[in-house]
Design a protein around this motif. Sequence first.
Motif, mmCIF file in Angstrom:
data_model
loop_
_atom_site.group_PDB
_atom_site.id
_atom_site.type_symbol
_atom_site.label_atom_id
_atom_site.label_comp_id
_atom_site.label_asym_id
_atom_site.label_seq_id
_atom_site.Cartn_x
_atom_site.Cartn_y
_atom_site.Cartn_z
ATOM 1 N N LEU A 1 1.152 1.927 11.160
ATOM 2 C CA LEU A 1 1.237 3.243 11.780
ATOM 3 C C LEU A 1 1.879 4.256 10.838
ATOM 4 C CD1 LEU A 1 0.462 4.555 14.433
ATOM 5 C CD2 LEU A 1 2.732 4.049 15.308
ATOM 6 N N ALA A 2 2.899 3.824 10.126
ATOM 7 C CA ALA A 2 3.570 4.723 9.179
ATOM 8 C C ALA A 2 2.607 5.137 8.074
ATOM 9 C CB ALA A 2 4.786 4.010 8.583
ATOM 10 N N LEU A 3 1.828 4.170 7.609
ATOM 11 C CA LEU A 3 0.845 4.457 6.555
ATOM 12 C C LEU A 3 -0.171 5.497 7.027
ATOM 13 C CD1 LEU A 3 -0.043 3.345 3.708
ATOM 14 C CD2 LEU A 3 -1.642 1.889 4.945
ATOM 15 N N VAL A 4 -0.652 5.339 8.251
ATOM 16 C CA VAL A 4 -1.698 6.219 8.789
ATOM 17 C C VAL A 4 -1.129 7.595 9.117
ATOM 18 C CG1 VAL A 4 -3.253 6.557 10.722
ATOM 19 C CG2 VAL A 4 -3.105 4.323 9.646
ATOM 20 N N MET A 5 0.013 7.618 9.801
ATOM 21 C CA MET A 5 0.585 8.895 10.222
ATOM 22 C C MET A 5 0.937 9.775 9.025
ATOM 23 S SD MET A 5 0.497 9.267 13.419
ATOM 24 C CE MET A 5 0.527 8.513 15.032
ATOM 25 N N GLY A 6 1.304 9.138 7.942
ATOM 26 C CA GLY A 6 1.626 9.921 6.752
ATOM 27 C C GLY A 6 0.432 10.668 6.212
ATOM 28 N N ALA A 7 -0.734 10.089 6.391
ATOM 29 C CA ALA A 7 -1.935 10.728 5.843
ATOM 30 C C ALA A 7 -2.492 11.811 6.743
ATOM 31 C CB ALA A 7 -3.008 9.670 5.602
ATOM 32 N N LEU A 8 -2.025 11.877 7.995
ATOM 33 C CA LEU A 8 -2.522 12.932 8.889
ATOM 34 C C LEU A 8 -2.084 14.315 8.412
ATOM 35 C CD1 LEU A 8 -2.062 11.363 12.448
ATOM 36 C CD2 LEU A 8 -4.219 11.944 11.335
ATOM 37 N N PHE B 1 0.840 -1.210 0.000
ATOM 38 C CA PHE B 1 0.000 0.000 0.000
ATOM 39 C C PHE B 1 0.870 1.255 0.000
ATOM 40 C CE2 PHE B 1 -3.643 -2.374 2.379
ATOM 41 C CZ PHE B 1 -4.031 -2.952 1.185
ATOM 42 N N ALA B 2 1.871 1.264 0.878
ATOM 43 C CA ALA B 2 2.757 2.429 0.962
ATOM 44 C C ALA B 2 3.483 2.660 -0.367
ATOM 45 C CB ALA B 2 3.765 2.225 2.088
ATOM 46 N N GLU B 3 3.900 1.568 -1.015
ATOM 47 C CA GLU B 3 4.599 1.672 -2.287
ATOM 48 C C GLU B 3 3.676 2.209 -3.378
ATOM 49 O OE1 GLU B 3 7.829 1.623 -4.643
ATOM 50 O OE2 GLU B 3 7.767 1.202 -2.492
ATOM 51 N N CYS B 4 2.436 1.740 -3.388
ATOM 52 C CA CYS B 4 1.450 2.213 -4.390
ATOM 53 C C CYS B 4 1.232 3.719 -4.257
ATOM 54 C CB CYS B 4 0.127 1.480 -4.220
ATOM 55 S SG CYS B 4 0.159 -0.230 -4.746
ATOM 56 N N VAL C 1 -5.754 6.751 -5.295
ATOM 57 C CA VAL C 1 -5.216 5.501 -4.744
ATOM 58 C C VAL C 1 -5.224 5.555 -3.217
ATOM 59 C CG1 VAL C 1 -3.127 4.097 -4.541
ATOM 60 C CG2 VAL C 1 -3.824 4.984 -6.784
ATOM 61 N N GLN C 2 -4.800 6.698 -2.676
ATOM 62 C CA GLN C 2 -4.725 6.833 -1.222
ATOM 63 C C GLN C 2 -6.123 6.723 -0.579
ATOM 64 O OE1 GLN C 2 -2.265 10.134 -0.280
ATOM 65 N NE2 GLN C 2 -1.896 9.522 1.841
#
Length: 1982
Positions: free
Chosen positions: A838-845, A791-794, A806-807
């Motif tokens: 957590l990295a995936l979520v925190m990036g979107a904040l 997901f992070a790579e996409c 995509v996000q």
Amino acid sequence: MELAHSLLLNEEALAQITEAKRPVFIFEWLRFLDKVLVAVDVKEKQKKLVEQLTGLISSAPGPPTRKLLAKNLATLYSIGDTFTVFQTLDKCNDIIKSKDDTSAYLPTKLSAVACVGAFYERMGRMLGSSFPDTINNMLKALKSAESQGRSEILLSLQKVLNGLGGAAASCHRDIYKNARSLLTDRSMAVRCAVAKCLLELQNEAVFMWTTELENVATLCFKALEGSNYGVRVAVSKLLGTVMATALIPKQAAVMRQNVKRATLEEVLELMATGFLRGGSGFLKSGGEMLKGGGSVSREVRVGVTQAYVVFVTTLGGQWLERNFATFLSHVLDLVGHPRATQTHVEAVYSRRCVSFMLRSTLGGLLGEKAQMAAGKDICLALSKQMRAVAGTADVSATQHVMVCALKELGSLVQSLSATASPLIQEPSIGLLETVSSVLLHPSMAARLAAAWCLRCVAVALPYQLTPLLERCAERINNLKSSPEAVSGYSFAMAALLGGVHQCPLGVPQSKGKLVVSIAEDLLRTAAQNSRLSLQRTQAGWLLLGALMTLGPSLVRYHLPKMLLLWRNVFPRSQKEMEAEKARGDSFTWQVTLEGRAGALCAMRSFVAHCPELLTEDVIRRLMTPIECAMTMIVPSIIKVHGSHLKASAAMVRLRLYDILALLPPKTYEGSFNALLRELVTEFTLTDNSANTTTSLLRSLCHYDDSVLMGSWLQETDHKSIEDQLQPNSASGSGALEHDPSSIYLRVPVGEAMPGPLPLGVSVIDASVALFGVVFPHVLINPVRLQMLDHFAECIKQAKGVRQQAVQLNIFTAVLSALKGLAENKSTLGPEEVRKSALALVMGALDNPNPILRCAAGEALGRMAQVVGEATFIARMAQYSFDKLKSARDVVSRTGHSLALGCLHRYVGGIGSGQHLKTSVSILLALAQDGTSHEVQTWALHSLALIVDSSGPMYRGYVEPTLSLVLTLLLTVPPSHTEVHQCLGRCLGALITTVGPELQGNGATISTIRSSCLVGCAIMQDHSDSLVQAAAISCLQQLHMFAPRHVNLSSLVPCLCTVCLSASVHLCSSHLLLRRASVACLRQLVQREAAEVCEYAMSLDSTHIKTGLEGVLFGMLDRETDRKLCHDIHDTLGHMLSSLAVDKLSHWLKLCKDVLAATTVTSYDEDSEKQDEIDDDIMFTALGEDNNSKPSVAPRWVTRVFAADCLCRIILLCENADRTHFDLAAARDLLVLHLSDLIRMAFMAATDNSNQLRMAGLQALEDIIKKFASVPEPEFPGHVILEQYQANVGAALRPAFSPDTPSDITAKACQVCSTWIGSGVVSDLNDLRRVHNLLVSSLDKVQAGKGSCSQLYSESATTMEKLSVLKAWAEVTTHTHTHTRCAPPSLSLAECAYRNQSLILLVQPELPSLSRLWLAVLRDYALLTLPAEFSSQLPPDGGAFYTPETIDTARLHYRASWAPVLHAVALWLSSTGFRAGEGDEEAPAVSMQAPGATIYPQGNPVAQSTEELVKDRMHLMLGVSIEFLCFPRPEEPIEHVMSCLQALFTLPSGPPRSTAGCWRAHRVRRFSFTLTPPRSTAGSKIWVCVYLLCILIVLPAGEEDGGEKESTFTLGEGGETGELLPGKSLVFAAMELLVFVLVRHLPQLNTRSVSCLPFFRYTCFTNCRLVAHTVSILAELPSLCSPQGSMTILPTVLFLITGVLKETAVKTSDNSVPLPVSAALQGIKTIITSPLARSEKTRTQWTVLVRSSLASVIEYSQPDDSRPNMDEVSMLTAITLFLLSGSSEVIGVTVLQQGCMDRYRNALNSPDPWVQARCYQLLLSVFQHPSRALSTPYIHALAPLMVEKLKGAERSRPGTAMELQAVQEGIRVLENLVGMGEEQNRVQLLALLVPTLVSYLLDDNAFSSASPASKGLHEFALHNLMRIGPLYPAAFKTVIGAAPELKIRLESAIRANQASSKAKAAALLAQPAVQAAPTIKLKTSFF
């Protein structure tokens, strides 16, 4: 706060408080001033007040303060002197002119602007000619003002215009010129203000709707571009109103100027410009649209759509009625225009807009008659379009027109329901033919719309469902060669099948078989013709999918065939799958893919609608084709055969995802890896070039976050069109053509019809949903980690817009997965998985997209919930803390503040308690960031989440938070509505946190409460509806916790104003505001209904004349929101419960007005005069409510509710006071309104609406039941209902017409039986009116299936037939119970006459009825068999049910069996069980075939009479015993009573040989069946059971006794005395009776560990119960032989004496409880039994009776543990033993001594009642004929008596009871004197006479003596004067021996004669007879 409550501002108090609290203090003072100004004389203090108020202008007040300040100043001048008003006005103008543009000076300027507006609004022309300068001054300021200033100035100008009216005409153009340019201002608040200002201006400025009309329209179109919801509402209101005024000007304006009115065509063309071109303008020459150009902005289209609705609403329903054809043609032309349909999505949006226009106007403004006329116009429009299609090859122009017209026609018919029947049946309209013709339209969208319309018709009129299905089936078979016909008619059939669940009566089972055969045929012949392959394949699977919606009862029979079809459509092995890829062309693959998609769709429908059939075997067989679908490699096929297969392949995937989401994941866990790969590919858009986004994100985010995402827009009246403005892909573009299978699915709540999204979005939605289902079941952590990393790579690889798409999809999938984990209580995984997530979520904040930030915050909260570890939560919280401390950008601050809120929301106060302080301090700081209102909004929202989740833990932070909330409410500009909404949420959460503490009176709590009230007041006065709604919710919470502190006098009128605006369609407020208002009212009326209604009436409005309840009824007519309607129903229900009984006339009139209403103003089509609108009428029409908005008659739904209210009123009156049914009582009682009740029930029962007919029949039944026995005072012997028999007959007759639905006929049968059985009508001819209706129904039952075409399901037929037979059964039972139940006013002769009339009516039908009834009982007996005996059920069904409908049939049999059982018992009993023996073999009616019989095993074998009787007995006993042994909780009490009454009836019927075999069995079964009564009704049943036992037991003794000579040698037990369990009737009865007594008196059970107190006898019925039990017990020995009786006698005596002991309790009125009375009677029965004379048993009997007497003596021993023991009852029992037993029994010394002791105790009792009864009982003992018995008692007790009586001289009686005790004692002594021998007479009189003389009083003492003492004197004197003549010699001897006695007696005689000679003469003349005792038992035991 109390210091602020003064007329003048308390400046001292103000100076003493802190700076932060001063604004609140000032606001509170202004609030107080606003309330009191109008009520006080202000002249003396006006000058000071003006100074203080004007001084506040310069103090930079906040928005709410300046608004209130301006209002108060204006009010002050309007009620006081106006000397200084111009001075104040000048001061304000000077402030406005000021060049100071600093932000600090802005609040002062705005305050001055607000004051100017308020002055002119309040005083208007009183301010003279000063207005030009003021207006020019404000217009100059407008040019240089910033957005907040512009907004305030425009709103002030609106007030100035409002106050001046036409006087400001000279300034109108200046205002218009300055304001119009601001309509396109970048600030949305300014646009709203301009729209409101111009709306006010157009009231007087004629040029706006004449010369400037086109410019105004163009300006409005431009204003709508890029607008928000508030702007669209304001601008559309302006545009719609201006257009309406241009068409029909106001009279005043027309009178002043010669105005040329615009024509309707011009106005509509002008509005069409905006719809089709937006703000680009149009060519005036001919009005032709400009060619080319881009599509119109969606905001403009939506705004213009709303303007159309405002336009029509302003003109009113009458105008629409006259001009509907023109309006319809115009709006349909809009959707048919090429510019409105440039792309498919745009076409769908345009269709939605046009549908909204039609539904909002046609559905809301027109009454039912006018709506039917409109339906005719729509049909004509459809016919016209179909003719156009026939003449041209281009169908795109007509398809969208067709869709809109058909959708509106369907909605119209469905809203009309059964009242649309004339519209459907009218041949000239031909609605069904017209709609059916569209099924052949070349466009799929039109065909689907036509199918949906037919579904709406079928749901509204269920009798059309079966004929429509048959017609469609016939057309499919006849037109198989037409692709359009196959497609169209299959759509129609699928739609109709999908609508069956909304039709309770269903369709015949044969229709399911018909559908299966058609679908099979289509699938079989699909390959025969390539031109039709695709359509036939789609149609076949569509029909099978629709078939599944009929449920498991029907699908069960077709399941094997379905499983075979599903298996055959997919390859059976991997080899076959590989082989098929090499075969076929492009078209073949398209058909194949469509077929497989269709098969999967049918599977999905099966799994969704028939979960009961999903056994493990069925799932295993389903998985074969599903696994094949999962492994089917589609991309390679698309590569070979072309990309046009993409849609078909996507449809296969969509169907696959849908069905997998419904199946248990474990069934396909072996395919998880491949499936997850496919799903991830789907929503990460790997193989998809389009940037398609899912539509699920909003639904997965929390509803409370809607304020951040703007999705609150969905909760508006404009939801259906506002949806298209949402940012995600294809939002609001749902249409049937996107997924034809949705036509048979249930409609989503709040939608008019299904609206599946485009295929691309639907596939992504399905993949996301399935990912959430599968992810929690993937237990391999590396797989989870790989997916998260992927997901992070996409996201990283995608750029720009695609990255956002995509996000969004990935975050929706992650949210779905986290939600699934939480629901499955699974964990996220090890540390590396958590880190990746957590990295995936925190990036979107930190994402700039607010929706993504919301999703990230939600995901973070969900993760915390799933992980649940404190360290993980702390790490997440700390990260956000650090970020918020360092970040300065808006995006980061908003995202991380929400993260804190979501953490608290999902972990709760306890889980996040350690972070609470830090979170609150950070968020409080962010909330004060005035530079960014977005940051304030997110911070406040998060703060509200924390307050909500923390609960009591937040209590320490309430004060600072509340202070901040108040400060922000007073300072944040009102244009920032989101901030105010979040402040409202915070305030509501704080109120909940403080909770019940708010009732307190402490200083802190008072401050908090005052602050909450101030906050609510500020929000109530806000211009935004949602903020007002939040204020109402807060006040509602406050009222819940501290009701006395909420001022209802101001709150209720506010709520009523909102309801009123919605009720009369003046300015319908926001949906959420209406919801909040009604919800608050609902809570208020639960406590203070009367007070609320009183405050509501204080509103100065003509529309509230009928009170709040009238307004709410009006709202019901217009509201469509389910939640709102539910709350309105509840509110009216609470008001009804509280007020209806006291205001009976008012509520009945309200119901009557609703039920009897007709359209006040309707258009007369035949009148040519009405075709042309008269100018005068039109001039006066606009703006005058009476004409422009004619009252629409209440719709059928409201009328149904009114009928339900009527039933509730009757019930409430019955519960409140039975005098409501007493005509003799002269008050506002229900009985006085009987004629109105009958009229209302009649109107409802004869309406077109089926639902209303049901409600009317129910009301009629209630009226009959409640008033049947009410006598008519003027005509004795008659009841009041007799005069209404014609009305009742007329109300019932239509329900028996051939076309009436089964449920209505069934209900009418019930009413018929109630009416006939009520005994109201006695005349045979009168009874025949209703009787004939039942006879016609019986003919229908006997006619069988083949007599008429079946419209409804077999279950409906079962219901109707059983209802008819039940009604006949009830009538039959009434013929036998009539005399018992007759009204008290009727004589026995009248009752007998009525009874005879009923018998005459029923008798002719009994031969046929009896056969049918027996068939019903046989069916019922079979249907109640346990599941393990289901194989014994007849394969073809029973007499009245079919195998397919067996489940629903059971319910109908349950409702009918009991009265039928009772009727059969009566019939068999009356005919000696031999009636109908010859007819029994005749076939009864059958459900399955005309020749079938009621016997399950084929033809009956000829039976002998004995066998026939036996069979009937076994049938009836089996049904009865089964029911009584296993009673169902839902069974009504009436069924239990009917069953028992049937059993009562049976003993008198069958021959002895038959009766004997079941008696013991019945009694024994009862003893194991019955449970203790839970209610009075239950107790009544018990009484019936014991009476039944008497009926069973006693006749046995009578039968046996009649056959043998000697009573002493027969009976149960024989010579040995043995009673065998299971065979002995007496033993069975004993079991039952012991069971009951021990249940009620656990103390009787000596083995019982704990004894319950005797508390159950508060109920009279319970007392009867125990009394009957004891009575039966006492009779049991008489049924036995002497030896047998000795077997049971110990138990019987033990129980009877035990009951006596436990129930002999003192009562307040000294009455004898029923069980005690029965026990005493039982003792007498046993003691006087012939057994005492039997030589064989005398000795044993004597011992038993002695033991019983000893027990009674022991029980009567005074005991501290039983202080309430009734000594009198125990003494009575002892006396019974003495009087009834022989001396041999009671002559034992020990027993004699015990008896004497009990008498002594009673004589010495301090209770005079006990003494009096003891004397009476002793008298009966002394008078016993056996001197051997009486003498010992005389010798032992007489001396004590004499001593007690002598003592009365010293302590004379003080009460009547004490006097009575002495009198009873004297009577015993007198009897002893009489019994004595002559030689002893002197000695006996020597005891009596001195005692009596001692009771005499001298003259002085007599005058002052108490009444009791005087009574004793008179009693003694009377007795002495009577005794003297009786025994003259002895009397003289006694008197002579004591001279003092003689003197005292003579003195008393003289005094008596002196006082009244007449009285003395009367006393002397009395005959010498013994006075009867004054105390009598209710039952004599002696």
